[in-house]
Scaffold this motif. Sequence first.
Motif, PDB file in Angstrom:
ATOM      1  N   HIS A 197       0.837  -1.209   0.000  1.00 55.57           N
ATOM      2  CA  HIS A 197       0.000   0.000   0.000  1.00 55.57           C
ATOM      3  C   HIS A 197       0.868   1.255   0.000  1.00 55.57           C
ATOM      4  O   HIS A 197       0.679   2.142  -0.828  1.00 55.57           O
ATOM      5  CB  HIS A 197      -0.957   0.000   1.191  1.00 55.57           C
ATOM      6  N   ASN A 211      -6.414   3.148  -2.440  1.00 55.46           N
ATOM      7  CA  ASN A 211      -7.541   2.539  -1.715  1.00 55.46           C
ATOM      8  C   ASN A 211      -8.660   2.112  -2.662  1.00 55.46           C
ATOM      9  O   ASN A 211      -9.281   1.069  -2.469  1.00 55.46           O
ATOM     10  CB  ASN A 211      -8.095   3.522  -0.674  1.00 55.46           C
ATOM     11  N   HIS A 227       2.397   7.587   5.817  1.00 53.71           N
ATOM     12  CA  HIS A 227       1.065   8.070   6.217  1.00 53.71           C
ATOM     13  C   HIS A 227       0.267   7.061   7.049  1.00 53.71           C
ATOM     14  O   HIS A 227      -0.524   7.440   7.902  1.00 53.71           O
ATOM     15  CB  HIS A 227       0.254   8.535   4.999  1.00 53.71           C
ATOM     16  N   ASP A 228       0.474   5.765   6.805  1.00 51.72           N
ATOM     17  CA  ASP A 228      -0.287   4.757   7.557  1.00 51.72           C
ATOM     18  C   ASP A 228       0.550   4.120   8.662  1.00 51.72           C
ATOM     19  O   ASP A 228       0.295   2.977   9.059  1.00 51.72           O
ATOM     20  CB  ASP A 228      -0.798   3.671   6.598  1.00 51.72           C
ATOM     21  N   ASP A 244      -3.550   8.495  -2.047  1.00 42.68           N
ATOM     22  CA  ASP A 244      -4.097   7.480  -1.140  1.00 42.68           C
ATOM     23  C   ASP A 244      -5.442   6.982  -1.666  1.00 42.68           C
ATOM     24  O   ASP A 244      -5.762   5.794  -1.577  1.00 42.68           O
ATOM     25  CB  ASP A 244      -4.238   8.066   0.267  1.00 42.68           C
TER      26      ASP A 244
HETATM   27 FE   FE2 Z   1      -3.314   4.835   3.047  1.00 46.04          FE
END
Ligand code: FE2
Length: 162
Positions: free
Chosen positions: A23, A128, A55-56, A124
């Motif tokens: 991801h 996603n 970011h995650d 993102d």
């Molecule tokens: Fe993400």
Amino acid sequence: MTIAQIMEKMIAFSDGNTGDIDHFVRVWAYARMIGELEGLDSQTQYILEIAAITHDIACPLCREKYGNVNGKYQEAEGAVMVRDFLSDSGLSGSQIDRVSYLVGHHHTLTDISGIDYQILVEADYIANASENHYSKGNCENFVQRIAKTRAGKRIISQVFGL
Ligand SMILES: [Fe+2]
């Protein structure tokens, strides 16, 4: 640190979770591409790419602590965790502040301030939407209401056949 060094560190941090690694690599690739196509200055591009990679960062913790990766918890936890993660990166205090802000707001689609924030949200979304098979209507809505950069709109339209 270079982008490659930060990526290697994030891969190590991800502890073999290939879903998380795939991801962030994909979000980074889209963010990098959109940033370059939009002509970002090198400093803004650097911050954007680091934010995309990290970011995650709170996802593993949130799965364990809350049993889900709900956006608000993830933002709050991530904003703190990324400061520690980048503490040996050579980034300045203001650069770390900005990355932390971006990680702390990447699910917040109101009052998007700054081209780095805007592109992070767009990148993102692309990752996603393909991972979770969002409907064409969802993608069209995103392009009309949330996406702002010309390159981001173009790429979303091409990827999802809008
Ligand atoms: Fe993400």
